[in-house]
Scaffold this motif. Structure first.
Motif, short mmCIF file in Angstrom:
data_model
loop_
_atom_site.label_atom_id
_atom_site.label_comp_id
_atom_site.label_asym_id
_atom_site.label_seq_id
_atom_site.Cartn_x
_atom_site.Cartn_y
_atom_site.Cartn_z
N VAL A 101 -13.10 63.88 25.92
CA VAL A 101 -13.28 64.15 24.49
C VAL A 101 -12.63 65.48 24.11
N ALA A 152 -9.40 65.93 21.66
CA ALA A 152 -9.58 66.70 20.42
C ALA A 152 -8.58 67.85 20.34
N SER A 158 -10.49 60.22 21.11
CA SER A 158 -10.85 61.52 20.56
C SER A 158 -9.69 62.12 19.77
N CYS A 186 -9.44 60.36 16.47
CA CYS A 186 -10.52 60.81 15.56
C CYS A 186 -10.19 62.17 14.96
#
Length: 400
Positions: free
Chosen positions: A194, A198, A247, A250
């Motif tokens: 994650v 990110a 991730s 997103c």
């Protein structure tokens, strides 16, 4: 290779259209095409295609994960944090436990071999589940209670949990022992995946200034790099490349201008039209139907018992939530299909020379042939009746 690709696209799309015409999910036609074209029936696919089959399947899975991440609303996901987290490991744990308890009696194998088999069979197929969850989000079914988001997040993490357990149980079956550090790798893999994704997504949003078509290429390149990082760091630190891809997507949705993220989502949706055919035809090509008959009725019985345990695990995850009985039933159906993980690791015990290897592969093949169609048909045929359409009631057609 070009002839094989022609067979994959033309025959795969033709069979998908036939299945769609008679009311079956398109995936059934694609899987059947792969089985027929594959090395165990007509053997029409070039060995060079089969040699890179796992990489091509991985690329197709990356595309749908990017589409999923760009469609995922993190605010909605936060509403169902606990159930989504539990869905990542509880149903799989229940299913593995079922194999551990009953497989020695039903299939005549040892406890450790039963654990290996359970780990192979325990994973849900993100390739079957995630495209349908994306479609539900786009059509606003179940989104008021974030049901598609919850299932999609759980299915993305489920495979990591199962594969780590599989590696541990295989080591035990080879005469080794389980280490506590093996199990610690599960949360580490999730967290690092994650964070890495990110960071990549944030770096991209700070640096990009190119046209939309070029953005798609850059995002794909970053995604392939994230998957490569998982391989590079293997043995050093555990990182989930698939979670890193989700991730990153997103983060792109959160940081990019809404119109940009929407266009990216649309473009990856168009790429998925081709990637879907490649993914499921090649999954079908990996299925050796010769092992299906050898598995027999006892394997079907064991699969059925394990799925009952899995359903109990899903219901446990839904405890103390706002979901009604119909919505909980849909979650159970969505967690039935198996395909990609079983096709990828089903033959590993056999290749390692484990006594249970052929039986594990037989049960894995049978599970794909049984659960992938049942899960896909179940989701496609029930979501209108079991889920509430945003702004309407369950059973309402979004096109009405």
């Amino acid at each position: 290779m070009l002839t094989s690709l022609a067979f994959i696209f033309l025959a795969g799309l033709a069979m998908a259209a036939v299945c769609e015409r008679i009311g079956l999910p398109r995936i059934i036609g694609m899987l059947f095409t792969g089985i027929v074209l594959g090395p165990y029936v007509l053997n029409l696919l070039d060995p060079s295609i089969l040699g890179i089959s796992s990489e091509l399947r991985q690329m197709a899975l990356i595309i749908i994960l990017l589409k999923a991440g760009l469609s995922l609303n993190l605010a909605d996901l936060k509403k169902v944090g606990r159930p989504a987290m539990m869905m990542a490991f509880v149903p799989a744990s229940f299913e593995i436990f079922a194999f551990f308890l009953f497989a020695p009696y039903v299939l005549g194998i040892t406890r450790v071999e039963a654990a290996v088999m359970g780990a192979v069979l325990g994973a849900v197929s993100p390739a079957v589940v995630i495209p349908r969850m994306v479609q539900l989000m786009e059509n606003s079914y179940g989104t008021q209670k974030s049901i598609p988001q919850m299932i999609m997040a759980g299915a993305s993490c489920d495979d990591i949990f199962v594969i780590v357990l599989f590696t541990t149980f295989v080591r035990m079956a080879q005469g080794g022992s389980a280490k506590a550090s093996d199990f610690v790798q599960i949360p580490i893999s999730i967290v690092f995946g994650v964070v890495l994704g990110a960071a990549a997504g944030y770096a991209y949003t700070c640096a990009h200034c190119v046209r939309n078509s070029m953005k798609v290429i850059l995002v794909l390149g970053l995604s392939f790099l994230l998957m490569a990082v998982e391989t590079w760091l293997k043995g050093i630190v555990s990182v989930s490349g698939l979670l890193a891809v989700v991730s990153m997507a997103c983060m792109l949705k959160a940081k990019c201008v809404p119109e940009v993220s929407k266009r990216l989502s649309e473009k990856f949706g168009k790429l998925w039209l081709a990637a879907e055919v490649v993914l499921f035809v090649l999954v079908g090509a990996a299925v050796d139907i010769r092992y299906t008959a050898s598995a027999g009725a006892s394997a079907l019985l064991m699969i059925g018992i394990a799925l009952l345990f899995r359903a109990a695990g899903v219901f446990l995850c839904m405890a103390r939530t706002q979901l009604n009985k119909k919505e909980r039933l849909f979650c159970v159906i969505a967690y039935l299909p198996k395909a990609t993980v079983q096709a990828a690791i089903g033959s590993v015990p056999l290749s390692l020379g484990l006594p249970c290897g052929q039986l594990v592969l037989s049960v894995a093949v049978l599970a794909i042939l049984v659960t992938a169609p049942i899960g896909a048909i179940g989701m496609d045929k029930t979501y209108r009746r079991l889920l509430v359409h945003e702004g309407g009631a369950a059973g309402e057609n979004p096109g009405a």
